[in-house]
Scaffold this motif. Structure first.
Motif, PDB file in Angstrom:
ATOM      1  N   ASN A 101      11.638  -1.786  16.180  1.00  0.00           N
ATOM      2  CA  ASN A 101      10.818  -2.790  16.976  1.00  0.00           C
ATOM      3  C   ASN A 101       9.408  -2.758  16.795  1.00  0.00           C
ATOM      4  N   ASN A 102       9.155  -2.822  15.489  1.00  0.00           N
ATOM      5  CA  ASN A 102       7.797  -2.939  14.834  1.00  0.00           C
ATOM      6  C   ASN A 102       6.781  -1.765  15.205  1.00  0.00           C
ATOM      7  N   GLN A 103       7.455  -0.657  15.764  1.00  0.00           N
ATOM      8  CA  GLN A 103       6.838   0.733  16.005  1.00  0.00           C
ATOM      9  C   GLN A 103       6.529   1.392  14.645  1.00  0.00           C
ATOM     10  N   GLU A 104       7.533   1.273  13.931  1.00  0.00           N
ATOM     11  CA  GLU A 104       7.274   1.925  12.319  1.00  0.00           C
ATOM     12  C   GLU A 104       7.303   0.545  11.288  1.00  0.00           C
ATOM     13  N   ASP A 105       6.010   0.197  11.267  1.00  0.00           N
ATOM     14  CA  ASP A 105       5.550  -1.364  10.792  1.00  0.00           C
ATOM     15  C   ASP A 105       5.330  -1.276   9.198  1.00  0.00           C
ATOM     16  N   HIS A 106       5.072   0.286   8.669  1.00  0.00           N
ATOM     17  CA  HIS A 106       4.907   0.067   7.369  1.00  0.00           C
ATOM     18  C   HIS A 106       5.525   1.381   6.608  1.00  0.00           C
ATOM     19  N   VAL A 107       6.732   1.035   5.703  1.00  0.00           N
ATOM     20  CA  VAL A 107       7.282   1.978   5.206  1.00  0.00           C
ATOM     21  C   VAL A 107       7.152   2.326   3.768  1.00  0.00           C
ATOM     22  N   SER A 108       7.782   3.552   3.348  1.00  0.00           N
ATOM     23  CA  SER A 108       7.275   3.771   1.996  1.00  0.00           C
ATOM     24  C   SER A 108       8.188   3.388   0.856  1.00  0.00           C
ATOM     25  N   MET A 109       9.532   3.291   1.373  1.00  0.00           N
ATOM     26  CA  MET A 109      10.559   2.925   0.447  1.00  0.00           C
ATOM     27  C   MET A 109      10.840   4.172  -0.633  1.00  0.00           C
ATOM     28  N   GLY A 110      10.268   5.368  -0.310  1.00  0.00           N
ATOM     29  CA  GLY A 110      10.453   6.416  -1.217  1.00  0.00           C
ATOM     30  C   GLY A 110      11.612   6.904  -1.598  1.00  0.00           C
ATOM     31  N   ALA A 111      12.809   6.590  -0.481  1.00  0.00           N
ATOM     32  CA  ALA A 111      14.009   7.111  -0.844  1.00  0.00           C
ATOM     33  C   ALA A 111      14.634   6.129  -1.796  1.00  0.00           C
ATOM     34  N   THR A 112      14.386   4.939  -2.002  1.00  0.00           N
ATOM     35  CA  THR A 112      14.798   4.027  -2.887  1.00  0.00           C
ATOM     36  C   THR A 112      14.377   4.460  -4.041  1.00  0.00           C
ATOM     37  N   ALA A 113      12.954   4.707  -4.253  1.00  0.00           N
ATOM     38  CA  ALA A 113      12.519   4.969  -5.600  1.00  0.00           C
ATOM     39  C   ALA A 113      12.836   6.203  -6.188  1.00  0.00           C
ATOM     40  N   ALA A 114      13.235   7.015  -5.136  1.00  0.00           N
ATOM     41  CA  ALA A 114      13.984   8.536  -5.785  1.00  0.00           C
ATOM     42  C   ALA A 114      15.328   7.976  -6.313  1.00  0.00           C
ATOM     43  N   THR A 115      16.036   7.404  -5.663  1.00  0.00           N
ATOM     44  CA  THR A 115      17.590   7.156  -6.041  1.00  0.00           C
ATOM     45  C   THR A 115      17.364   6.295  -7.456  1.00  0.00           C
ATOM     46  N   LYS A 116      16.651   5.526  -7.539  1.00  0.00           N
ATOM     47  CA  LYS A 116      16.155   4.663  -8.703  1.00  0.00           C
ATOM     48  C   LYS A 116      15.573   5.365  -9.799  1.00  0.00           C
ATOM     49  N   CYS A 117      15.083   6.276  -9.571  1.00  0.00           N
ATOM     50  CA  CYS A 117      14.384   7.185 -10.712  1.00  0.00           C
ATOM     51  C   CYS A 117      15.623   7.726 -11.252  1.00  0.00           C
ATOM     52  N   LYS A 118      16.597   8.411 -10.374  1.00  0.00           N
ATOM     53  CA  LYS A 118      17.687   9.263 -11.044  1.00  0.00           C
ATOM     54  C   LYS A 118      18.458   8.534 -11.883  1.00  0.00           C
ATOM     55  N   ARG A 119      18.534   7.336 -11.404  1.00  0.00           N
ATOM     56  CA  ARG A 119      19.426   6.402 -12.421  1.00  0.00           C
ATOM     57  C   ARG A 119      18.720   5.781 -13.720  1.00  0.00           C
ATOM     58  N   ILE A 120      17.398   5.789 -13.648  1.00  0.00           N
ATOM     59  CA  ILE A 120      16.637   5.681 -14.986  1.00  0.00           C
ATOM     60  C   ILE A 120      16.734   6.990 -15.652  1.00  0.00           C
TER      61      ILE A 120
END
Length: 498
Positions: A411-430
């Protein structure tokens, strides 16, 4: 103290310890100092809640946007258990076993500082799970990398309360069945514990360290394989001269040039006079390109070692100062940026590798077209280059930074997120793709090297070639090269430079 145990407390871990933990299948334990700190913090929190009616986020309130909802003391255990259940919303593929093990180890490590308010029984149970190969089933998708890795860590900790699923000795189990086997009781979570368990960056950190371990191995292989290609293409060694690199003394560049000089030492091919004045960049600039990726690796490693030696949950408790502070140590921004950087750096290793493959099959420098004697009738190594090119192109797409993205939640309390988990799993695929590309280059380079006979390469390369030929024979006529590529990948995994 047994060397088969990795002791965990406030003392900083180093990269080699983490590699050893997985390589030697070590167990984990906490020290007496860590035990004391955990116990002292829990006692402080219990006394604090008993003496005051003050609201503390996530301890006696709801979570996220529900931060101002007071929870009755009689419902605090239910609150923490509800937190684990409600946040276990992961989907996608299962997290690999080694990464799950790192997640547990890093979560224990973070709790040993005595700033999280968990009870000692909770930490002991995490250790028992790790040491008895009781590994929670966790999924790769669901974390925004902001309030920590909420969904993955909820799945990690569900078995503490007898919920979720676990893998044990290669089979899937309901935790209740495992608890019967080991005569364990469910952990009765106290105030703050659920939040301490799911707030944190252990999913990102575990993926990051696993990626770094793999990258470390592949960066070594990249130099070795590049040196084989260098000789197979009959390149001039002049660009490796130390005088050149002393004028632009980036550490990775200097070390890569030295590495290639050492690998190529006493090569008859390298010693012979060259017809060409210069070679293509994919050979001539190996020190500059590989070196830049190595320097990036060192930078990213520093970020991640800082992270695994940190406390990343919220709120944090300081018994000595009588403070319970709300903050944002769970935010994965440092990791997200670093993971995107590592992705780019490792993608470049694959990119330049594919260019060397292309040059080797191009019919230049007295090599036959596609490295086969009767090209036309036989396609030879034409299509492995296609496969490498496809992997390189996929990596380019995967290198789009995750860290530049954000999406609002709670509900906009967490209004900026890092997406670090996506970066982590993408990096593994690379990195997985880079391993395949390097395997194709190894296969191609050793095929090309055969056409330089009777001249020999260096003793180091000739020894490696002999070992490789035990697994993959010279290709003198078309065959299913998928099998050869898979054997080359396994060769990279089962051989090291230690």
């Amino acid at each position: 103290m047994s060397y088969n145990y990795l002791p965990l407390d406030k003392s900083p871990l180093n990269f080699q310890q983490i590699k050893n933990l997985l390589e030697y299948d070590q167990l984990v334990s906490i020290t007496f100092d860590a035990h004391e700190k955990i116990t002292r913090c829990r006692e402080y929190l219990d006394e604090k809640l008993e003496k005051t009616g003050e609201l503390f986020y996530g301890i006696n309130t709801g979570f996220g946007f529900l931060q101002n909802v007071k929870i009755d003391k009689a419902q605090l255990q239910e609150l923490q258990e509800n937190l684990l259940r409600s946040h276990a919303c992961g989907v996608g593929e299962e997290v690999p076993k080694d990464i799950v093990k790192l997640m547990i180890a890093f979560k224990i490590k973070s709790l040993t500082y005595g700033n999280s308010g968990v009870q000692i029984d909770t930490v002991k149970r995490l250790m028992e799970m790790y040491n008895n190969d009781v590994l929670p089933v966790i999924y790769t998708q669901g974390s925004l990398g902001a309030s920590g890795d909420l969904a993955p860590l909820a799945h990690l900790c569900l078995p503490l309360i007898g919920s979720g699923e676990v893998n044990h000795e290669g089979k899937r189990y309901d935790p209740k069945d495992i608890y019967k086997k080991f005569k364990w009781q469910n952990i009765e979570l106290k105030s703050k514990e659920g939040l301490a368990l799911i707030n944190g960056t252990q999913f990102m950190s575990a993926y990051g360290l696993h990626n770094l371990i793999e990258a470390d191995r592949l960066l070594e292989w990249a130099d070795m394989i590049a040196a084989i290609s260098f000789d197979a293409f009959d390149c001039s060694t002049e660009p490796l001269h130390e005088k050149i690199h002393s004028l632009r003394s980036h550490k990775g560049q200097v070390n890569t040039a030295a590495s290639l000089r050492a690998i190529l030492k006493r090569s008859e091919i390298a010693a012979q006079k060259k017809e060409q004045v210069q070679d293509p960049y994919s050979f001539r600039c190996i020190p500059q390109v590989h070196g830049a990726s190595k320097d990036t690796f060192e930078y990213v490693l520093r970020i991640f070692m800082k992270e695994v030696n940190s406390v990343t949950d919220n709120p944090t408790i300081f018994p000595e100062d009588d403070l319970i502070l709300n903050g944002g140590n769970f935010h994965g921004q440092p990791l997200a940026l670093a993971l995107d950087f590592l992705s780019i750096a490792m993608s470049e290793i694959g990119s330049i590798s594919e260019r060397r493959i292309y040059q080797l099959i191009s019919g230049q420098h007295n090599l036959p077209m596609f490295l086969v004697k009767n090209s036309g009738l036989h396609s030879g190594f034409m299509i492995p280059q296609y496969t490498a090119a496809a992997l390189v192109s996929e990596n380019k797409q995967l290198c789009t930074p995750a860290s530049v993205d954000s999406i609002s939640s709670s509900n906009n309390q967490e209004d900026h997120v890092s997406m670090g988990a996506t970066a982590a799993t993408k990096c593994k695929r690379i990195i997985n793709n880079v391993e395949k590309i390097l395997a194709i280059e190894l296969l191609t380079a050793l095929q090309a090297l055969e056409f330089r006979k009777p001249l020999k390469s260096s003793p180091v390369i000739e020894k490696l070639a002999t070992e490789f030929r035990k697994e993959v024979s010279f290709n003198d006529a078309d065959r299913v090269l998928h099998n050869d590529i898979m054997k080359a990948i396994e060769f990279l995994r089962s051989n090291s430079f230690d």
